[in-house]
Design an enzyme around this catalytic site. Structure first.
Site, PDB file in Angstrom:
ATOM      1  N   CYS A   1       9.310  40.285  70.650  1.00 32.41           N
ATOM      2  CA  CYS A   1       9.058  41.007  69.389  1.00 32.41           C
ATOM      3  C   CYS A   1       9.200  42.519  69.551  1.00 32.41           C
ATOM      4  CB  CYS A   1       7.671  40.676  68.867  1.00 32.41           C
ATOM      5  SG  CYS A   1       7.443  38.914  68.659  1.00 32.41           S
TER       6      CYS A   1
ATOM      7  N   HIS B   1       4.718  45.339  63.745  1.00 33.13           N
ATOM      8  CA  HIS B   1       5.349  44.027  63.927  1.00 33.13           C
ATOM      9  C   HIS B   1       4.615  43.009  63.051  1.00 33.13           C
ATOM     10  CE1 HIS B   1       6.948  40.427  65.502  1.00 33.13           C
ATOM     11  NE2 HIS B   1       5.884  40.107  66.211  1.00 33.13           N
TER      12      HIS B   1
ATOM     13  N   ASN C   1       7.010  35.501  61.134  1.00 32.93           N
ATOM     14  CA  ASN C   1       7.270  36.333  62.312  1.00 32.93           C
ATOM     15  C   ASN C   1       8.725  36.130  62.737  1.00 32.93           C
ATOM     16  OD1 ASN C   1       7.501  37.369  64.912  1.00 32.93           O
ATOM     17  ND2 ASN C   1       5.568  36.516  65.644  1.00 32.93           N
TER      18      ASN C   1
HETATM   19  N1  ACO Z   1      -2.834  24.228  60.978  1.00 37.47           N
HETATM   20  C1  ACO Z   1      -4.102  23.789  61.023  1.00 37.47           C
HETATM   21  N2  ACO Z   1      -4.903  23.982  62.095  1.00 37.47           N
HETATM   22  C2  ACO Z   1      -4.379  24.646  63.146  1.00 37.47           C
HETATM   23  C3  ACO Z   1      -3.067  25.132  63.158  1.00 37.47           C
HETATM   24  C4  ACO Z   1      -2.273  24.889  62.016  1.00 37.47           C
HETATM   25  N3  ACO Z   1      -1.006  25.310  61.920  1.00 37.47           N
HETATM   26  N4  ACO Z   1      -2.821  25.748  64.337  1.00 37.47           N
HETATM   27  C5  ACO Z   1      -3.964  25.657  65.043  1.00 37.47           C
HETATM   28  N5  ACO Z   1      -4.903  24.990  64.334  1.00 37.47           N
HETATM   29  C6  ACO Z   1      -6.277  24.660  64.705  1.00 37.47           C
HETATM   30  C7  ACO Z   1      -6.455  24.581  66.204  1.00 37.47           C
HETATM   31  O1  ACO Z   1      -6.099  23.325  66.715  1.00 37.47           O
HETATM   32  C8  ACO Z   1      -7.934  24.860  66.336  1.00 37.47           C
HETATM   33  O2  ACO Z   1      -8.624  23.664  66.020  1.00 37.47           O
HETATM   34  P1  ACO Z   1      -9.993  23.288  66.774  1.00 37.47           P
HETATM   35  O3  ACO Z   1     -10.949  24.391  66.408  1.00 37.47           O
HETATM   36  O4  ACO Z   1     -10.348  21.959  66.184  1.00 37.47           O
HETATM   37  O5  ACO Z   1      -9.682  23.259  68.226  1.00 37.47           O
HETATM   38  C9  ACO Z   1      -8.215  25.852  65.220  1.00 37.47           C
HETATM   39  O6  ACO Z   1      -7.131  25.710  64.293  1.00 37.47           O
HETATM   40  C10 ACO Z   1      -8.257  27.281  65.705  1.00 37.47           C
HETATM   41  O7  ACO Z   1      -7.144  27.519  66.590  1.00 37.47           O
HETATM   42  P2  ACO Z   1      -6.774  28.944  67.111  1.00 37.47           P
HETATM   43  O8  ACO Z   1      -5.586  28.840  67.995  1.00 37.47           O
HETATM   44  O9  ACO Z   1      -8.013  29.580  67.659  1.00 37.47           O
HETATM   45  O10 ACO Z   1      -6.358  29.663  65.733  1.00 37.47           O
HETATM   46  P3  ACO Z   1      -6.153  31.169  65.449  1.00 37.47           P
HETATM   47  O11 ACO Z   1      -7.071  31.606  64.407  1.00 37.47           O
HETATM   48  O12 ACO Z   1      -6.089  31.995  66.704  1.00 37.47           O
HETATM   49  O13 ACO Z   1      -4.691  31.176  64.790  1.00 37.47           O
HETATM   50  C11 ACO Z   1      -2.467  31.781  65.450  1.00 37.47           C
HETATM   51  C12 ACO Z   1      -3.581  30.728  65.536  1.00 37.47           C
HETATM   52  C13 ACO Z   1      -2.040  31.899  64.006  1.00 37.47           C
HETATM   53  C14 ACO Z   1      -1.298  31.304  66.300  1.00 37.47           C
HETATM   54  C15 ACO Z   1      -2.984  33.148  65.950  1.00 37.47           C
HETATM   55  O14 ACO Z   1      -3.659  32.969  67.166  1.00 37.47           O
HETATM   56  C16 ACO Z   1      -1.919  34.201  66.170  1.00 37.47           C
HETATM   57  O15 ACO Z   1      -1.332  34.701  65.229  1.00 37.47           O
HETATM   58  N6  ACO Z   1      -1.704  34.598  67.442  1.00 37.47           N
HETATM   59  C17 ACO Z   1      -0.939  35.786  67.809  1.00 37.47           C
HETATM   60  C18 ACO Z   1       0.534  35.646  67.661  1.00 37.47           C
HETATM   61  C19 ACO Z   1       1.213  36.871  68.197  1.00 37.47           C
HETATM   62  O16 ACO Z   1       0.824  38.000  67.988  1.00 37.47           O
HETATM   63  N7  ACO Z   1       2.265  36.655  68.947  1.00 37.47           N
HETATM   64  C20 ACO Z   1       2.983  37.745  69.549  1.00 37.47           C
HETATM   65  C21 ACO Z   1       4.264  37.952  68.939  1.00 37.47           C
HETATM   66  S1  ACO Z   1       5.297  36.489  68.956  1.00 37.47           S
HETATM   67  C22 ACO Z   1       6.583  36.742  70.058  1.00 37.47           C
HETATM   68  O17 ACO Z   1       6.555  37.614  70.888  1.00 37.47           O
HETATM   69  C23 ACO Z   1       7.744  35.782  70.032  1.00 37.47           C
END
Ligand code: ACO
Length: 330
Positions: free
Chosen positions: A113, A254, A284
């Protein structure tokens, strides 16, 4: 003599993948995706549309808006993690061929990214040193080609698109790319990784079976590092340039997750109306996200000649960076 962002362009593929479409593919919901990421739709390239095709469309717009002849482009830097081909040829070479540009330096860079900000840093050095006159910088991604649509932790986030800019020369400080910071930390390389298909785990029946050629992300761990790094980055680039957040006309982070953007924006006390947010409609798009957001602001009359933009990025590698850039498109 200053390096200067002379123009911006973008291309968004026409197919739309909505949260409701994703509900039919994995165990997720529109409500969860909107609440946790801010994303509503993302655009997906056609089967026969490759990253170089998206990049080519964005590049044409940027070259036209820079009011230069395509033959004046003497370098192409293309940032992507979803190149047309694995290893070679580079996607930049394919774009050069599509544009009809021959004999110029053309290469890809891989910084996830942060690719666009990394490319800006290289282009700035090329221009300021006098090595090049007009560098075409592109961030382009067909992430749908490396997304696992059985993994709800990643497939709801990513989309396709491309953005491009012409970096030229100016003797007017009000048109300058003021500063670019780019950094990395390989300690966290496993948080965002496409494990299969490289020299570590060459393509095999096993890598295919285990979906190792798709992006894997430890979302929550990445989230925590992202908010901290993106905030520190902005504080540092403003500090070292003797600026305050009120000196910035447009904060263009980003577009990974609305919650990350909101956290950083609030922490730095940037007003909402000066923050560019496109994540709801594009998701993203990795290296394409920042140039697409700049283009979006421009096309929505939310960015004017001379505006000081603060770019801020974070991604796989880990890589991160920020930039202070005057919008110099006339
Ligand atoms: N739909 C429903 N539930 C989901 C989903 C989904 N799509 N994805 C995860 N969950 C569930 C998980 O299984 C978990 O369930 P549990 O509590 O029963 O175990 C719960 O939701 C919470 O999961 P988390 O992973 O803690 O969710 P979070 O709030 O962190 O959101 C996300 C996940 C959206 C991926 C977030 O962590 C995020 O945006 N991360 C950063 C991404 C980023 O900045 N990446 C860098 C750039 S990308 C690149 O470089 C290519």
């Amino acid at each position: 003599m200053y390096a200067s962002l002379k123009s911006i362009g973008a291309y968004v593929p026409k197919n739309v993948l909505s949260n409701f479409d994703l509900e039919k593919m994995v165990d997720t919901s529109d409500e969860w995706i909107k609440k946790r990421t801010g994303i509503e739709i993302r655009h997906i390239a056609d089967k026969d549309e490759a990253t170089s095709d998206l990049a080519y469309e964005a590049a044409k717009v940027a070259i036209k808006r820079a009011k230069i002849d395509v033959k004046d482009v003497d370098c192409i830097i293309l940032a992507t993690i979803s190149p047309d081909y694995f290893c070679m040829p580079s996607t930049a070479c394919l774009v050069a061929e599509k544009l009809g540009i021959k004999g110029v330096m053309a290469f890809d860079i891989s910084a996830a990214c942060s690719g666009f900000v990394y490319s800006l840093s290289i282009a700035k050095s090329f221009i300021e040193s006098g090595l090049k006159n007009n560098v075409l910088v592109i961030g382009a991604e067909k992430l749908s080609a490396i997304t696992d649509y059985t993994d709800r932790g990643t497939c709801v986030i990513f989309g396709d698109g491309a953005g491009a800019a012409v970096i030229g020369r100016s003797d007017d400080k009000k048109e300058a790319i003021v500063d670019v910071m780019a950094a990395s930390d390989g300690k966290y390389s496993n948080l965002l990784i496409t494990p299969g298909g490289g020299s570590k785990y060459p393509a095999s029946e096993e890598t295919l079976k285990k979906h190792m050629h798709y992006m894997k992300m430890a979302g929550n761990e990445t989230f925590k590092i992202a908010v901290k790094t993106l905030t520190e980055d902005v504080i540092e680039i403003l500090r070292r340039n003797g600026l305050k957040s009120e000196d910035v006309d447009r904060f263009i982070p980003h577009q990974a997750n609305y919650r990350i953007i909101e956290y950083v924006r609030a922490k730095l006390d940037f007003p909402k109306e000066r923050t560019v947010v496109t994540v709801a409609k594009y998701g993203n798009t990795s290296a394409a996200s920042i140039p697409m957001a700049i283009n979006d602001a421009y096309e929505n009359n939310n960015l004017n000649y001379g505006d000081l933009m603060l770019l801020d990025t974070f991604g796989g590698g880990l890589t991160w960076g920020s930039a202070l850039v005057r919008f110099a498109q006339k």
